[in-house]
Design a protein around this motif. Structure first.
Motif, mmCIF file in Angstrom:
data_model
loop_
_atom_site.group_PDB
_atom_site.id
_atom_site.type_symbol
_atom_site.label_atom_id
_atom_site.label_comp_id
_atom_site.label_asym_id
_atom_site.label_seq_id
_atom_site.Cartn_x
_atom_site.Cartn_y
_atom_site.Cartn_z
ATOM 1 N N LEU A 9 52.135 -2.878 92.476
ATOM 2 C CA LEU A 9 53.044 -3.583 91.566
ATOM 3 C C LEU A 9 52.526 -3.491 90.134
ATOM 4 O O LEU A 9 53.285 -3.274 89.189
ATOM 5 C CB LEU A 9 53.128 -5.053 91.959
ATOM 6 C CG LEU A 9 54.404 -5.519 92.625
ATOM 7 C CD1 LEU A 9 54.324 -6.986 92.951
ATOM 8 C CD2 LEU A 9 55.584 -5.262 91.719
ATOM 9 N N LEU A 10 51.214 -3.651 89.983
ATOM 10 C CA LEU A 10 50.626 -3.549 88.650
ATOM 11 C C LEU A 10 50.798 -2.143 88.103
ATOM 12 O O LEU A 10 51.155 -1.951 86.940
ATOM 13 C CB LEU A 10 49.135 -3.893 88.705
ATOM 14 C CG LEU A 10 48.818 -5.375 88.792
ATOM 15 C CD1 LEU A 10 47.325 -5.603 88.705
ATOM 16 C CD2 LEU A 10 49.513 -6.120 87.664
ATOM 17 N N VAL A 11 50.563 -1.148 88.976
ATOM 18 C CA VAL A 11 50.755 0.237 88.553
ATOM 19 C C VAL A 11 52.209 0.433 88.128
ATOM 20 O O VAL A 11 52.494 1.079 87.126
ATOM 21 C CB VAL A 11 50.375 1.199 89.697
ATOM 22 C CG1 VAL A 11 50.709 2.629 89.321
ATOM 23 C CG2 VAL A 11 48.894 1.073 90.009
ATOM 24 N N GLY A 12 53.126 -0.171 88.879
ATOM 25 C CA GLY A 12 54.539 -0.117 88.520
ATOM 26 C C GLY A 12 54.781 -0.699 87.137
ATOM 27 O O GLY A 12 55.561 -0.176 86.360
ATOM 28 N N GLY A 13 54.062 -1.774 86.831
ATOM 29 C CA GLY A 13 54.175 -2.398 85.513
ATOM 30 C C GLY A 13 53.747 -1.451 84.414
ATOM 31 O O GLY A 13 54.384 -1.356 83.364
ATOM 32 N N ILE A 14 52.681 -0.704 84.684
ATOM 33 C CA ILE A 14 52.212 0.257 83.690
ATOM 34 C C ILE A 14 53.263 1.340 83.485
ATOM 35 O O ILE A 14 53.516 1.782 82.359
ATOM 36 C CB ILE A 14 50.850 0.846 84.125
ATOM 37 C CG1 ILE A 14 49.802 -0.267 84.096
ATOM 38 C CG2 ILE A 14 50.443 1.995 83.216
ATOM 39 C CD1 ILE A 14 48.498 0.083 84.757
ATOM 40 N N GLY A 15 53.937 1.723 84.586
ATOM 41 C CA GLY A 15 55.037 2.691 84.479
ATOM 42 C C GLY A 15 56.128 2.184 83.559
ATOM 43 O O GLY A 15 56.629 2.917 82.704
ATOM 44 N N ILE A 16 56.449 0.922 83.684
ATOM 45 C CA ILE A 16 57.487 0.335 82.831
ATOM 46 C C ILE A 16 57.045 0.334 81.374
ATOM 47 O O ILE A 16 57.790 0.713 80.472
ATOM 48 C CB ILE A 16 57.810 -1.096 83.296
ATOM 49 C CG1 ILE A 16 58.633 -1.018 84.587
ATOM 50 C CG2 ILE A 16 58.566 -1.874 82.225
ATOM 51 C CD1 ILE A 16 59.371 -2.273 84.923
ATOM 52 N N MET A 17 55.779 -0.036 81.172
ATOM 53 C CA MET A 17 55.278 -0.077 79.798
ATOM 54 C C MET A 17 55.365 1.309 79.173
ATOM 55 O O MET A 17 55.805 1.477 78.034
ATOM 56 C CB MET A 17 53.837 -0.574 79.780
ATOM 57 C CG MET A 17 53.246 -0.578 78.400
ATOM 58 S SD MET A 17 51.970 -1.799 78.197
ATOM 59 C CE MET A 17 50.596 -0.948 78.864
ATOM 60 N N ASN A 18 54.945 2.297 79.949
ATOM 61 C CA ASN A 18 54.957 3.678 79.497
ATOM 62 C C ASN A 18 56.356 4.094 79.056
ATOM 63 O O ASN A 18 56.567 4.573 77.934
ATOM 64 C CB ASN A 18 54.470 4.539 80.676
ATOM 65 C CG ASN A 18 54.202 5.953 80.270
ATOM 66 O OD1 ASN A 18 54.165 6.251 79.076
ATOM 67 N ND2 ASN A 18 54.042 6.816 81.231
ATOM 68 N N ILE A 19 57.338 3.879 79.932
ATOM 69 C CA ILE A 19 58.701 4.303 79.618
ATOM 70 C C ILE A 19 59.272 3.479 78.465
ATOM 71 O O ILE A 19 59.990 4.005 77.608
ATOM 72 C CB ILE A 19 59.601 4.190 80.863
ATOM 73 C CG1 ILE A 19 59.137 5.197 81.917
ATOM 74 C CG2 ILE A 19 61.056 4.417 80.512
ATOM 75 C CD1 ILE A 19 59.312 6.643 81.523
ATOM 76 N N MET A 20 58.934 2.201 78.420
ATOM 77 C CA MET A 20 59.451 1.377 77.324
ATOM 78 C C MET A 20 58.883 1.848 75.986
ATOM 79 O O MET A 20 59.581 1.847 74.976
ATOM 80 C CB MET A 20 59.108 -0.101 77.544
ATOM 81 C CG MET A 20 59.878 -0.762 78.671
ATOM 82 S SD MET A 20 61.673 -0.650 78.513
ATOM 83 C CE MET A 20 61.955 -1.606 77.035
ATOM 84 N N LEU A 21 57.612 2.267 75.998
ATOM 85 C CA LEU A 21 57.033 2.788 74.755
ATOM 86 C C LEU A 21 57.760 4.061 74.334
ATOM 87 O O LEU A 21 58.093 4.245 73.160
ATOM 88 C CB LEU A 21 55.536 3.068 74.940
ATOM 89 C CG LEU A 21 54.629 1.836 74.910
ATOM 90 C CD1 LEU A 21 53.204 2.208 75.292
ATOM 91 C CD2 LEU A 21 54.650 1.178 73.533
ATOM 92 N N VAL A 22 58.023 4.929 75.309
ATOM 93 C CA VAL A 22 58.768 6.156 75.012
ATOM 94 C C VAL A 22 60.147 5.792 74.471
ATOM 95 O O VAL A 22 60.628 6.353 73.487
ATOM 96 C CB VAL A 22 58.905 7.023 76.288
ATOM 97 C CG1 VAL A 22 59.866 8.171 76.050
ATOM 98 C CG2 VAL A 22 57.554 7.534 76.725
ATOM 99 N N SER A 23 60.757 4.816 75.135
ATOM 100 C CA SER A 23 62.096 4.404 74.752
ATOM 101 C C SER A 23 62.120 3.868 73.323
ATOM 102 O O SER A 23 63.033 4.159 72.552
ATOM 103 C CB SER A 23 62.586 3.357 75.751
ATOM 104 O OG SER A 23 63.779 2.791 75.322
ATOM 105 N N VAL A 24 61.099 3.097 72.954
ATOM 106 C CA VAL A 24 61.042 2.559 71.595
ATOM 107 C C VAL A 24 60.950 3.706 70.589
ATOM 108 O O VAL A 24 61.625 3.714 69.564
ATOM 109 C CB VAL A 24 59.849 1.585 71.452
ATOM 110 C CG1 VAL A 24 59.593 1.276 69.986
ATOM 111 C CG2 VAL A 24 60.125 0.313 72.220
#
Ligand SMILES: Nc1ncnc2c1ncn2[C@@H]1O[C@H](COP(=O)(O)OP(=O)(O)OP(=O)(O)O)[C@@H](O)[C@H]1O
Ligand SMILES: [Mg+2]
Lengths: 404, 239
Positions: free
Chosen positions: A290-305
């Motif tokens: 789940l934590l790794v999944g969170g990092i995935g979200i952070m990664n994509i959100m940074l790209v998205s920004v």
């Protein structure tokens, strides 16, 4: 404003569903894994408990050797004798039944079929003490035992493997060097851990000793099977049995027990506490994903920004405040992770139904763990969405508008 | 002109980019007064500070020195959030690159600023539709930017700037990416908005043909105003 941010977030997800899916895949897997582990773990614990209680809830058995489990034959620890059985029967109160048990692995033959089976020599009480029932035929009686008749009651596995469809009742089978008549068939109990409880042949101890083993030594009882009366104090009785056996086996105060008293109730508790620990451990491992999944979200959100820098510039230019941009991206991350959490719950439901069917335990929907996993996935969105959202909110409108 | 109540009043505005040795002064003391309802073109060579000036006027950036009054507001005293709110309620922006949200319909693009005004979804739709009708795109409500020509995209952007009934429009080379024919369209539309609706327009351009549409042309050179001339007097005499 939050509602609008939520709508914008949903539109963002719809705009690029594949990416959204990949982004939250980690969350989906994490949530599904945690819920599946915990649900199946709890179901297994429950199943283990009820299976052991099925052995006979008031079952106590005494075996030579310091601990429960396989015993080295050359350990020099003596077996029990018929006199031990007699002593327990006569001196301990509150017992519903006492049966001596000898187990040996023997070759069995019926027509052209031959296989090795566990052969139990005991008395008639054995069946009630160990919760055995019949499908057809009869148990052997005390009379059979006294007379040393060559009769046997067989388990389901023996029926299928040895008789292959023949009706075994009344048939003669060869056990070791002697021949026995089948008089009853036991109801199936299924697996107990690694061993098949139904791969068994039960016959009178006297018959076994006289005809098959060929000796009448009284000191070859490898287990005493006891059932305690419904309302008796089992702890106290176990203590009394232990004391009695210690004195009968001439153990000094400074010597350890050279036998082991096994209680089904106790075992059920020990085993279920260890499956519970296993469950917790597995759930923790799943939680890491789940934590790794969170990092995935952070990664994509940074790209998205970064990708949407111009959009952020436009929003700032038309008068969005920093906190509104922050909120938008935060809500987007939370929406993503929550949707992932919900998909994960759906997946877990599916997995639990399929897997609990496969391993043969009852599936019970556990609202608590589903709720916890969902809230956790939302929290992951908040935690890992915050850094990208703050980056978006801190952009300078002119720089953002100029961004290529 | 009524000097006692100008819409915009700049005094000694300076803007320095960077610090120390790398510092560069893009504006070196600009005084400028603009009244409500004017249509002003800002011209000048590349790098003269036109965009810098427009960004300061539009409150997208802060001056290094000098004073800026918008109506009765002292802009230089405003916080970042207060400047955001000023932009939200009083300003509209049109960019050279249109800056529409990709994969988002024209109607949604136009309605976007209204989200920050707390307007309901239904009302947003109505207002966006009206704004798109104003710019002649009533039939393209559902089209996404990639389905629209450059001129149409810029008209969507104009509709987006108008939808909040902003009183002042800022446009940095709005026709820079358009051909001459479309440029005429867009400039006619801006002129109409200025004359019919009384919207104050400040427009940066390279092209004298575009500047012709404005009432007033301010030429910037090396961070200073070189000239400030009138093509024609504003037709609304009242302040
Ligand atoms: N963010 C910045 N940092 C440093 N220098 C800058 C920055 N923005 C602009 N400048 C400099 O300030 C000067 C004025 O820039 P500005 O963008 O206002 O010019 P402009 O008149 O709009 O030119 P153009 O017609 O090419 O758009 C230029 O010399 C430019 O290099
Ligand atoms: Mg410029």
């Amino acid at each position: 404003m939050i509602w609008n941010a939520f709508l914008i977030a949903l539109r963002e997800i719809r705009r690029n569903p594949v990416r959204a899916f990949l982004t939250v895949l980690g969350i989906i897997i994490g949530v599904a894994a945690v819920i599946t582990m915990v649900t199946l773990g709890r179901a297994t614990t429950q199943a283990v408990k009820s299976q052991i209680t099925g052995l006979g809830s008031n079952l106590v058995s005494i075996r030579p050797g310091a601990s429960f489990g396989p015993r080295r034959p050359d350990s020099g620890i003596p077996n029990f004798t018929a006199k031990d059985v007699e002593a327990i029967t006569n001196q301990i109160g509150g017992l519903a039944g006492v049966a001596p048990v000898t187990r040996s692995s023997m070759g069995t033959i019926y027509r052209q079929n031959a296989r090795t089976t566990s052969v139990v020599g005991t008395t008639a009480d054995y069946f009630t003490i160990n919760n055995w029932n019949l499908t057809t035929g009869r148990f052997f009686t005390d009379e059979d035992a006294r007379a040393g008749r060559a009769v046997a009651v067989i388990g389901q596995t023996v029926v299928t493997k040895l008789f292959e469809g023949d009706d075994p009742i009344g048939k003669k089978i060869r056990i070791g060097t002697s021949t026995c008549e089948v008089i009853g068939i036991l109801t199936s109990k299924g697996q107990a851990g690694m061993s098949d409880q139904d791969d068994t042949i039960v016959m009178p101890l006297t018959t076994l000793q006289r005809r098959l083993v060929g000796r009448t030594s009284t000191a070859n009882i490898s287990e005493i099977s006891i059932s305690i009366e419904e309302n008796a104090d089992s702890d106290l009785i176990i203590e009394e049995i232990t004391a009695l056996m210690r004195s009968r086996r001439n153990l000094q105060d400074n010597e350890d027990d050279d036998f082991h008293v096994f209680n089904a109730q106790q075992l059920a508790e020990t085993l279920s506490s260890s499956t519970q620990m296993m469950t917790t451990l597995l759930a923790a491992v799943a939680g890491v994903s789940l934590l790794v999944g969170g990092i995935g979200i952070m990664n994509i959100m940074l790209v998205s920004v970064t990708e949407r820098t111009r959009e952020i510039g436009v929003r700032l230019a038309i008068g969005a405040r920093a906190r509104e941009v922050l909120l938008q991206f935060l809500v987007e991350a939370i929406t993503l992770s929550s949707v992932g959490g919900m998909v994960g719950i759906g997946l877990a439901l599916l997995l639990c139904v399929v897997l609990s069917g496969a391993i043969g335990v009852a599936f019970v929907f556990d609202a608590q763990i589903n709720l916890i996993a969902f809230l956790f996935s939302t929290a992951v969105g908040v935690i890992f969405g915050f850094a990208p959202a703050r980056r978006a909110a801190r952009l300078d409108p002119i720089d953002a508008l100029r961004h290529e | 002109m009524n000097d006692s109540n100008p819409l915009i009043s700049l005094k000694g505005i300076t803007k320095t980019y960077g610090k120390g040795d790398a510092a560069f002064q893009a504006l070196c003391g600009v005084d400028l007064t603009i009244n409500r309802g004017e249509f002003v073109a800002i011209m000048g060579p590349s790098g003269s500070g036109k965009s810098t000036l427009l960004n300061l006027l539009g409150c997208l950036d802060q001056p290094t020195g000098g004073s800026y009054r918008y109506g009765s507001v002292h802009v230089e005293n405003l916080s970042t959030d207060q400047r955001s709110l000023l932009r939200r309620h009083a300003f509209g922006f049109i960019f050279q690159g249109f800056n529409l949200l990709a994969r988002t319909s024209a109607a949604d693009n136009v309605a976007m600023p209204l989200i920050y005004h707390g307007v309901s979804m239904k009302e947003r739709r109505q207002l966006a539709k009206k704004a798109l009708e104003t710019v002649g795109l009533a039939t393209k409500l559902k089209s996404v930017p990639s389905e629209l020509s450059g001129g149409q995209q810029q008209r969507v952007a104009i509709a987006r700037a108008l939808v909040t009934s902003a009183g002042t429009l800022f446009a940095d080379e709005p026709t820079g990416n358009l051909d001459s024919h479309t440029t005429v369209d867009i400039m006619n539309m801006l002129t109409r908005l200025n004359e019919q609706d009384g919207i104050t327009i400040l427009l940066v351009t390279h092209e004298p043909e575009v500047a012709q549409y404005a009432q007033r042309v301010v030429v910037v050179k090396d961070g200073l105003i070189e000239s400030d001339t009138w093509n024609r007097k504003p037709n609304l005499a009242s302040a």
